[in-house]
Design a protein around this motif. Structure first.
Motif, PDB file in Angstrom:
ATOM      1  N   ALA A  52       0.837  -1.206   0.000  1.00  0.00           N
ATOM      2  CA  ALA A  52       0.000   0.000   0.000  1.00  0.00           C
ATOM      3  C   ALA A  52       0.869   1.250   0.000  1.00  0.00           C
ATOM      4  CB  ALA A  52      -0.926  -0.001   1.217  1.00  0.00           C
ATOM      5  N   LEU A  53       1.928   1.236   0.805  1.00  0.00           N
ATOM      6  CA  LEU A  53       2.803   2.399   0.915  1.00  0.00           C
ATOM      7  C   LEU A  53       3.562   2.649  -0.389  1.00  0.00           C
ATOM      8  CD1 LEU A  53       3.587   4.450   3.164  1.00  0.00           C
ATOM      9  CD2 LEU A  53       5.593   3.033   3.589  1.00  0.00           C
ATOM     10  N   SER A  54       3.991   1.581  -1.055  1.00  0.00           N
ATOM     11  CA  SER A  54       4.727   1.751  -2.305  1.00  0.00           C
ATOM     12  C   SER A  54       3.831   2.301  -3.410  1.00  0.00           C
ATOM     13  CB  SER A  54       5.335   0.415  -2.754  1.00  0.00           C
ATOM     14  OG  SER A  54       4.333  -0.487  -3.175  1.00  0.00           O
ATOM     15  N   ARG A  55       2.534   1.994  -3.345  1.00  0.00           N
ATOM     16  CA  ARG A  55       1.613   2.471  -4.372  1.00  0.00           C
ATOM     17  C   ARG A  55       1.139   3.893  -4.124  1.00  0.00           C
ATOM     18  NH1 ARG A  55       2.332  -2.564  -4.423  1.00  0.00           N
ATOM     19  NH2 ARG A  55       1.684  -3.983  -6.083  1.00  0.00           N
ATOM     20  N   ASN A  56       1.109   4.311  -2.853  1.00  0.00           N
ATOM     21  CA  ASN A  56       0.699   5.680  -2.563  1.00  0.00           C
ATOM     22  C   ASN A  56       1.366   6.135  -1.262  1.00  0.00           C
ATOM     23  OD1 ASN A  56      -0.554   8.149  -2.374  1.00  0.00           O
ATOM     24  ND2 ASN A  56      -2.592   7.384  -2.869  1.00  0.00           N
ATOM     25  N   PRO A  57       2.629   6.584  -1.333  1.00  0.00           N
ATOM     26  CA  PRO A  57       3.387   6.897  -0.114  1.00  0.00           C
ATOM     27  C   PRO A  57       2.944   8.169   0.595  1.00  0.00           C
ATOM     28  CG  PRO A  57       4.679   7.435  -2.057  1.00  0.00           C
ATOM     29  CD  PRO A  57       3.446   6.740  -2.553  1.00  0.00           C
ATOM     30  N   ASN A  58       2.079   8.977  -0.028  1.00  0.00           N
ATOM     31  CA  ASN A  58       1.614  10.215   0.605  1.00  0.00           C
ATOM     32  C   ASN A  58       0.136  10.152   0.981  1.00  0.00           C
ATOM     33  OD1 ASN A  58       4.121  11.616   0.426  1.00  0.00           O
ATOM     34  ND2 ASN A  58       3.776  11.810  -1.772  1.00  0.00           N
ATOM     35  N   TYR A  59      -0.405   8.951   1.103  1.00  0.00           N
ATOM     36  CA  TYR A  59      -1.812   8.730   1.451  1.00  0.00           C
ATOM     37  C   TYR A  59      -1.902   8.644   2.969  1.00  0.00           C
ATOM     38  CZ  TYR A  59      -6.411   6.363   1.205  1.00  0.00           C
ATOM     39  OH  TYR A  59      -7.728   6.000   1.342  1.00  0.00           O
ATOM     40  N   ASP A  60      -2.565   9.602   3.594  1.00  0.00           N
ATOM     41  CA  ASP A  60      -2.550   9.695   5.060  1.00  0.00           C
ATOM     42  C   ASP A  60      -3.060   8.430   5.741  1.00  0.00           C
ATOM     43  OD1 ASP A  60      -5.094  10.526   3.984  1.00  0.00           O
ATOM     44  OD2 ASP A  60      -5.654  11.254   5.962  1.00  0.00           O
ATOM     45  N   LEU A  61      -4.077   7.768   5.187  1.00  0.00           N
ATOM     46  CA  LEU A  61      -4.616   6.566   5.824  1.00  0.00           C
ATOM     47  C   LEU A  61      -3.624   5.413   5.772  1.00  0.00           C
ATOM     48  CD1 LEU A  61      -8.350   6.578   4.637  1.00  0.00           C
ATOM     49  CD2 LEU A  61      -7.361   7.548   6.726  1.00  0.00           C
ATOM     50  N   VAL A  62      -2.864   5.327   4.705  1.00  0.00           N
ATOM     51  CA  VAL A  62      -1.816   4.306   4.597  1.00  0.00           C
ATOM     52  C   VAL A  62      -0.674   4.624   5.560  1.00  0.00           C
ATOM     53  CG1 VAL A  62      -0.035   3.364   3.071  1.00  0.00           C
ATOM     54  CG2 VAL A  62      -2.371   3.650   2.221  1.00  0.00           C
ATOM     55  N   VAL A  63      -0.266   5.878   5.605  1.00  0.00           N
ATOM     56  CA  VAL A  63       0.858   6.291   6.439  1.00  0.00           C
ATOM     57  C   VAL A  63       0.534   6.111   7.923  1.00  0.00           C
ATOM     58  CG1 VAL A  63       2.311   8.257   7.132  1.00  0.00           C
ATOM     59  CG2 VAL A  63       1.797   7.870   4.711  1.00  0.00           C
ATOM     60  N   VAL A  64      -0.669   6.512   8.332  1.00  0.00           N
ATOM     61  CA  VAL A  64      -1.023   6.387   9.759  1.00  0.00           C
ATOM     62  C   VAL A  64      -1.097   4.918  10.162  1.00  0.00           C
ATOM     63  CG1 VAL A  64      -3.571   6.351   9.652  1.00  0.00           C
ATOM     64  CG2 VAL A  64      -2.430   7.424  11.581  1.00  0.00           C
ATOM     65  N   GLN A  65      -1.599   4.065   9.266  1.00  0.00           N
ATOM     66  CA  GLN A  65      -1.695   2.645   9.602  1.00  0.00           C
ATOM     67  C   GLN A  65      -0.311   2.004   9.669  1.00  0.00           C
ATOM     68  OE1 GLN A  65      -5.121   0.078   8.348  1.00  0.00           O
ATOM     69  NE2 GLN A  65      -3.544  -1.003   7.206  1.00  0.00           N
ATOM     70  N   TYR A  66       0.623   2.497   8.859  1.00  0.00           N
ATOM     71  CA  TYR A  66       1.995   2.003   8.960  1.00  0.00           C
ATOM     72  C   TYR A  66       2.543   2.308  10.362  1.00  0.00           C
ATOM     73  CZ  TYR A  66       6.577   0.562   7.254  1.00  0.00           C
ATOM     74  OH  TYR A  66       7.758  -0.109   7.074  1.00  0.00           O
ATOM     75  N   GLY A  67       2.239   3.506  10.867  1.00  0.00           N
ATOM     76  CA  GLY A  67       2.652   3.853  12.221  1.00  0.00           C
ATOM     77  C   GLY A  67       2.004   2.972  13.268  1.00  0.00           C
ATOM     78  N   GLU A  68       0.731   2.667  13.057  1.00  0.00           N
ATOM     79  CA  GLU A  68       0.024   1.771  13.986  1.00  0.00           C
ATOM     80  C   GLU A  68       0.664   0.387  13.985  1.00  0.00           C
ATOM     81  OE1 GLU A  68      -4.596   0.320  14.819  1.00  0.00           O
ATOM     82  OE2 GLU A  68      -4.035   1.140  12.866  1.00  0.00           O
ATOM     83  N   LEU A  69       0.991  -0.118  12.795  1.00  0.00           N
ATOM     84  CA  LEU A  69       1.612  -1.438  12.694  1.00  0.00           C
ATOM     85  C   LEU A  69       2.986  -1.448  13.360  1.00  0.00           C
ATOM     86  CD1 LEU A  69       1.681  -4.328  11.665  1.00  0.00           C
ATOM     87  CD2 LEU A  69       2.387  -3.468   9.425  1.00  0.00           C
ATOM     88  N   MET A  70       3.781  -0.386  13.141  1.00  0.00           N
ATOM     89  CA  MET A  70       5.081  -0.306  13.801  1.00  0.00           C
ATOM     90  C   MET A  70       4.924  -0.368  15.327  1.00  0.00           C
ATOM     91  SD  MET A  70       7.531  -0.212  11.566  1.00  0.00           S
ATOM     92  CE  MET A  70       6.500  -1.380  10.662  1.00  0.00           C
ATOM     93  N   THR A  71       3.878   0.266  15.833  1.00  0.00           N
ATOM     94  CA  THR A  71       3.621   0.248  17.278  1.00  0.00           C
ATOM     95  C   THR A  71       3.416  -1.171  17.769  1.00  0.00           C
ATOM     96  OG1 THR A  71       2.618   2.446  17.176  1.00  0.00           O
ATOM     97  CG2 THR A  71       2.097   1.097  19.105  1.00  0.00           C
ATOM     98  N   TRP A  72       2.565  -1.937  17.051  1.00  0.00           N
ATOM     99  CA  TRP A  72       2.263  -3.306  17.500  1.00  0.00           C
ATOM    100  C   TRP A  72       3.436  -4.250  17.269  1.00  0.00           C
ATOM    101  CZ3 TRP A  72      -0.722  -1.561  20.528  1.00  0.00           C
ATOM    102  CH2 TRP A  72      -1.923  -0.919  20.245  1.00  0.00           C
ATOM    103  N   LEU A  73       4.381  -3.853  16.403  1.00  0.00           N
ATOM    104  CA  LEU A  73       5.590  -4.661  16.210  1.00  0.00           C
ATOM    105  C   LEU A  73       6.669  -4.324  17.243  1.00  0.00           C
ATOM    106  CD1 LEU A  73       5.875  -4.611  12.306  1.00  0.00           C
ATOM    107  CD2 LEU A  73       5.272  -6.556  13.754  1.00  0.00           C
ATOM    108  N   GLY A  74       6.334  -3.431  18.197  1.00  0.00           N
ATOM    109  CA  GLY A  74       7.293  -3.075  19.237  1.00  0.00           C
ATOM    110  C   GLY A  74       8.246  -1.977  18.843  1.00  0.00           C
TER     111      GLY A  74
END
Length: 263
Positions: A171-193
């Motif tokens: 998702a990030l590679s297809r649209n790296p400036n999409y706020d919903l994709v970017v925020v979810q990447y941050g959420e995933l990083m959180t759950w990965l520690g």
């Protein structure tokens, strides 16, 4: 060093890559990166041309308007608007069964309803319906950022973090400036520690969309909490106007870690 390829005719992101090197021999690094870029670039341009030829959103303006209205209602995050959003998105699919974005957003809105307990169906049945809709969307357009974003969210719910990261990065590679994709990447990083990384991504999403949904503050608050930055977590959650039970629980836990028993 971050390298980005932009289509100058419509200011559209095509490809990006990040190169991490130790700064020992600047000329050797320059040669290595130049070689990598020249090897990659022709394939990326050809693939992008093929993707653009395949990707036809919809010719049906009624379907397009239904999807736009459905997105707005989804972002309000309440039961009544969610139900209306689902109705509009289902109407868009009837109008154009080949509209991948309509199917992706129907899945997203259905996931929101399931997450907040606004539908009473069996959990596995709902998740199965969401995944089936997303598979149909992928069959129509495998490059749709929303489809990969929502598949990543479902994988997070199932604690399948390897698959979540795979779809999230697509998702990030297809649209790296999409706020919903970017925020979810941050959420995933959180759950990965990796909460400190998560904080940076969530803040980036807020900068990309200053009028972001309220839930971005919840994502930021949870990331601060996991990073053990409890005062920052409380400040973030206080930005949420209508706090749910989870928000209040995180605030209470943050005060407990700060030894503020009264609060």
């Amino acid at each position: 060093m971050t390298v980005q390829l932009i289509d100058g005719t419509d200011d559209r992101h095509v490809w990006a890559e990040r190169y991490d090197r130790d700064l020992e021999d600047i000329f050797a690094i320059q040669d290595a990166i130049t070689t990598a870029i020249t090897a990659t670039l022709p394939g990326r341009i050809e693939a992008d041309s093929q993707d653009r030829a395949r990707r036809i959103p919809t010719d049906n303006m009624q379907a397009y308007e239904c999807v736009l209205a459905g997105k707005v209602l989804h972002h309000r995050s309440n039961r009544e608007d969610n139900a209306e959003a689902r109705r509009l998105l289902e109407r868009a699919i009837v109008l154009d069964p080949g509209y991948a974005d309509a199917r992706a957003w129907r899945a997203c809105t259905l996931g929101q309803a399931w997450n907040y307990g606004w539908i009473d169906d069996d959990d596995e049945a709902i998740l199965g319906e969401i995944e089936a809709e997303l598979e149909r969307a992928l069959a129509i357009d495998e490059n749709d950022a929303d489809t990969h974003r929502i598949l990543a969210a479902i994988c997070i719910l199932r604690n399948d973090f390897d698959r979540a990261l795979l779809h999230q990065e697509k998702a990030l590679s297809r649209n790296p400036n999409y706020d919903l994709v970017v925020v979810q990447y941050g959420e995933l990083m959180t759950w990965l520690g990796r909460a400190e990384e998560g904080i940076e991504w969530i803040q980036k999403a807020m900068q990309l969309n200053p009028f972001h949904p309220q839930r971005f503050w919840s994502h930021l608050g949870r990331a601060y909490f996991v990073a053990r930055r409890y005062t920052d977590a409380i400040d973030a959650f206080r930005h949420v106007e209508k706090k749910d039970a989870t928000n209040l629980a995180f605030i209470a836990a943050s005060f407990a870690y700060l030894d503020d028993d009264a609060e």
